[in-house]
Scaffold this motif. Structure first.
Motif, PDB file in Angstrom:
ATOM      1  N   THR A   1       3.722   3.272   6.601  1.00  0.00           N
ATOM      2  CA  THR A   1       4.745   3.554   5.601  1.00  0.00           C
ATOM      3  C   THR A   1       5.791   2.470   5.665  1.00  0.00           C
ATOM      4  N   ALA A   2       6.704   2.481   4.678  1.00  0.00           N
ATOM      5  CA  ALA A   2       7.726   1.445   4.618  1.00  0.00           C
ATOM      6  C   ALA A   2       8.663   1.518   5.801  1.00  0.00           C
TER       7      ALA A   2
ATOM      8  N   ARG B   1       0.188  -9.908   3.828  1.00  0.00           N
ATOM      9  CA  ARG B   1       0.041  -9.280   2.517  1.00  0.00           C
ATOM     10  C   ARG B   1       0.192  -7.763   2.604  1.00  0.00           C
TER      11      ARG B   1
ATOM     12  N   ARG C   1       1.932  -6.057   4.751  1.00  0.00           N
ATOM     13  CA  ARG C   1       3.347  -5.726   4.966  1.00  0.00           C
ATOM     14  C   ARG C   1       4.122  -5.825   3.644  1.00  0.00           C
ATOM     15  N   ARG C   2       3.823  -6.849   2.867  1.00  0.00           N
ATOM     16  CA  ARG C   2       4.532  -7.019   1.592  1.00  0.00           C
ATOM     17  C   ARG C   2       4.151  -5.922   0.597  1.00  0.00           C
ATOM     18  N   ILE C   3       2.899  -5.458   0.665  1.00  0.00           N
ATOM     19  CA  ILE C   3       2.486  -4.349  -0.203  1.00  0.00           C
ATOM     20  C   ILE C   3       3.213  -3.066   0.192  1.00  0.00           C
ATOM     21  N   VAL C   4       3.263  -2.798   1.488  1.00  0.00           N
ATOM     22  CA  VAL C   4       3.914  -1.585   1.976  1.00  0.00           C
ATOM     23  C   VAL C   4       5.395  -1.574   1.599  1.00  0.00           C
ATOM     24  N   LEU C   5       6.023  -2.738   1.671  1.00  0.00           N
ATOM     25  CA  LEU C   5       7.445  -2.838   1.346  1.00  0.00           C
ATOM     26  C   LEU C   5       7.703  -2.962  -0.153  1.00  0.00           C
ATOM     27  N   GLY C   6       6.629  -2.966  -0.947  1.00  0.00           N
ATOM     28  CA  GLY C   6       6.785  -3.021  -2.395  1.00  0.00           C
ATOM     29  C   GLY C   6       7.080  -4.400  -2.942  1.00  0.00           C
ATOM     30  N   GLU C   7       6.850  -5.453  -2.146  1.00  0.00           N
ATOM     31  CA  GLU C   7       7.152  -6.808  -2.599  1.00  0.00           C
ATOM     32  C   GLU C   7       6.053  -7.373  -3.481  1.00  0.00           C
TER      33      GLU C   7
ATOM     34  N   PRO D   1       2.182  -6.104  -5.625  1.00  0.00           N
ATOM     35  CA  PRO D   1       1.363  -4.940  -6.000  1.00  0.00           C
ATOM     36  C   PRO D   1       0.056  -4.910  -5.226  1.00  0.00           C
ATOM     37  N   THR D   2      -0.521  -3.724  -5.142  1.00  0.00           N
ATOM     38  CA  THR D   2      -1.842  -3.583  -4.539  1.00  0.00           C
ATOM     39  C   THR D   2      -2.865  -4.254  -5.433  1.00  0.00           C
TER      40      THR D   2
END
Length: 484
Positions: free
Chosen positions: A4-5, A466, A468-474, A476-477
């Protein structure tokens, strides 16, 4: 998602479903064109290299005719790890091998460590094999045509030369082949595998005509300790079946073909090794085999009176080495491809050429690096890292099976390791035993390389991951595209 974030630490894991989905995204999609035969040939190509042409002599000096049992023990040691590779490869049909499996089970930093380790291991292996290719080319030219390449152009500065030109040449050829496409690569390798198996079959047939059972006595002149010591040496002649798992993403039917190819290639290599060792000892006493740098050629020449043996065996070794280079180089590019797609190294390295369906930029980059290593850099000490790195990967893959059985008991598993966790634990124990027998210098170099890798992870990979950036919303999946 496995995190999770609020928890995006270095042990964040990847969902196996997301791994499979992301393997189908645009610009990062490999072509599923490799069948069971070519996958099996990849494994046989990686396993049966110069080892069979050389290691028999070293093993015979330690175990005598008991060398035959040593081959069986070495194969048994590999079986447990091979079964674990088969389960994970069929369950997670994505490029990356042990790197990807560790990402899904033990977390990002562990995945980075093993990925970093495998990149070094595979790169040094290819460079060292290229150097060996140059030496075998010279041997073949000398025994067959009576000509040799000048030392200045055939050896590195470490051994008194200026540039190992044959090594550079074969690296360039293999790089070009890998760039053309996986179908062309695997078909070429399959042809070479059949050629080297034909050479070994010729050895077995000729040796059988002059087989002397008396050479098998005494069977174990140095006792069981000698047999075990020989098995530890011979074990490294079996390494290579793990390279099959790097082709998971390009397999037509990964759930069926990958387990078959991994276990099948190990079984074929074991049968060939045992038959060749039996015949070699039956033709020439083990003591004489142990004194020769080319034991198979010596067995046919001295034991069978075949003066043409040196040329044929040198040719077989040349083909065998080329096949090993193709397979290991291929595996290295696919591991780095997976790491680049995950953002742990620059993502542009994972760009797939739309025409060839291969990561061309990545292949060229590795080709240049390996050519420089093979041409100029001393490899005699660095190459010792390969053994410890491979065993470390085996440990993590065996552990990955145990972890996924507990954390994802309902995950589809087309192939399952029998008697888990007993078999994976045996695999771990055997690998640790062999690692403990390696010299201290290998451990020092190994930890030094891992320390350098951790610095890169801290200052680059951790922030660019990648996942980590997806989890943080930076970012898209990834959305999958249709597989080609």
């Amino acid at each position: 998602m496995a995190a999770t974030a609020r928890h995006v630490g270095p042990f964040i894991t990847r969902s196996t479903e997301v791994l499979i989905v992301e393997s189908g995204e645009e610009h990062h999609t490999l072509k599923r064109t490799v069948g069971a035969l070519d996958l099996t040939a990849l494994g046989v190509g990686a396993i049966i290299g110069t080892g069979i042409f050389v290691v028999i002599g070293e093993g015979a000096s330690l175990a005598g005719p008991g060398l035959i049992v040593s081959f069986l023990l070495a194969a048994l040691t590999c079986v447990f790890s091979a079964l674990s590779y088969a389960e994970l490869a069929s369950s997670i049909p994505v490029s990356g091998s042990a790197y990807t499996y560790s990402y899904a089970t033990m977390g990002e930093v562990i995945a980075w460590i093993i990925g970093w380790d495998l990149i070094l291991e595979y790169g040094i292996s290819v460079a060292a094999v290229a150097v060996g290719w140059g030496g075998n080319l010279n041997s073949f030219l000398d025994t067959t045509f009576g000509v040799t390449i000048p030392t200045a152009l055939s050896t590195s500065p470490e051994t008194g030369g200026t540039l190992n030109l044959p090594a550079v040449l074969i690296v360039v050829i293999v790089t070009a082949l890998l760039m053309r496409g996986v179908r062309e690569t695997t078909r070429t390798n399959t042809i070479m595998v059949f050629v080297k198996l034909a050479v070994l079959l010729l050895f077995i047939i000729v040796a059988a005509t002059v087989f002397k059972s008396g050479n098998l006595k005494p069977f174990a002149p140095h006792g069981f300790d000698g047999i075990v010591s020989a098995a530890a040496v011979i074990f490294f002649a079996f390494i290579g079946f793990d390279a099959v798992s790097t082709g998971s993403e390009e397999a037509k039917k990964p759930s069926r073909d990958l387990p078959l190819a991994i276990t099948g290639s190990l079984a074929i290599a074991t049968i060939v090794y045992i038959l060749v060792s039996v015949m070699a000892v039956g033709v020439l006493p083990a003591s004489q085999l142990g004194e020769s740098d080319a034991p198979l050629a010596e067995a046919l020449k001295t034991g069978a009176g075949a003066n043409w043996a040196a040329s044929v065996m040198a040719f077989g070794a040349l083909v065998a080495i080329t096949s090993v280079m193709i397979t290991i180089f291929y595996g290295q590019t696919r591991i780095m491809f997976a790491m680049a797609r995950d953002g742990l190294v620059p993502e542009w390295l994972a760009e797939v050429n739309p025409r060839t369906g291969t990561p061309v930029r990545l292949t060229i980059l590795f080709g240049i690096g390996i050519a420089v290593l093979a041409a100029l850099v001393p490899l005699s000490e660095i190459v010792k890292l390969v053994n410890i790195g491979t065993l470390f990967a085996f440990v993590l893959v065996n552990a990955g099976v145990i972890i996924l059985r507990r954390t994802r008991p309902d995950m589809p598993r087309p192939f399952r390791v029998p008697f888990s966790p007993v078999f994976p634990l045996i695999g771990i124990g055997l690998c640790i035993y062999l690692m403990a027998r390696l010299p201290l210098t290998s451990w020092i170099r190994f930890f030094g390389w891992l320390a350098a890798g951790l610095l890169i992870y801290v200052f680059y990979s951790y922030r660019h991951s990648r996942l980590r950036r997806i989890v943080l919303g930076e970012v898209p999946t990834a959305a999958p595209t249709e597989r080609r």
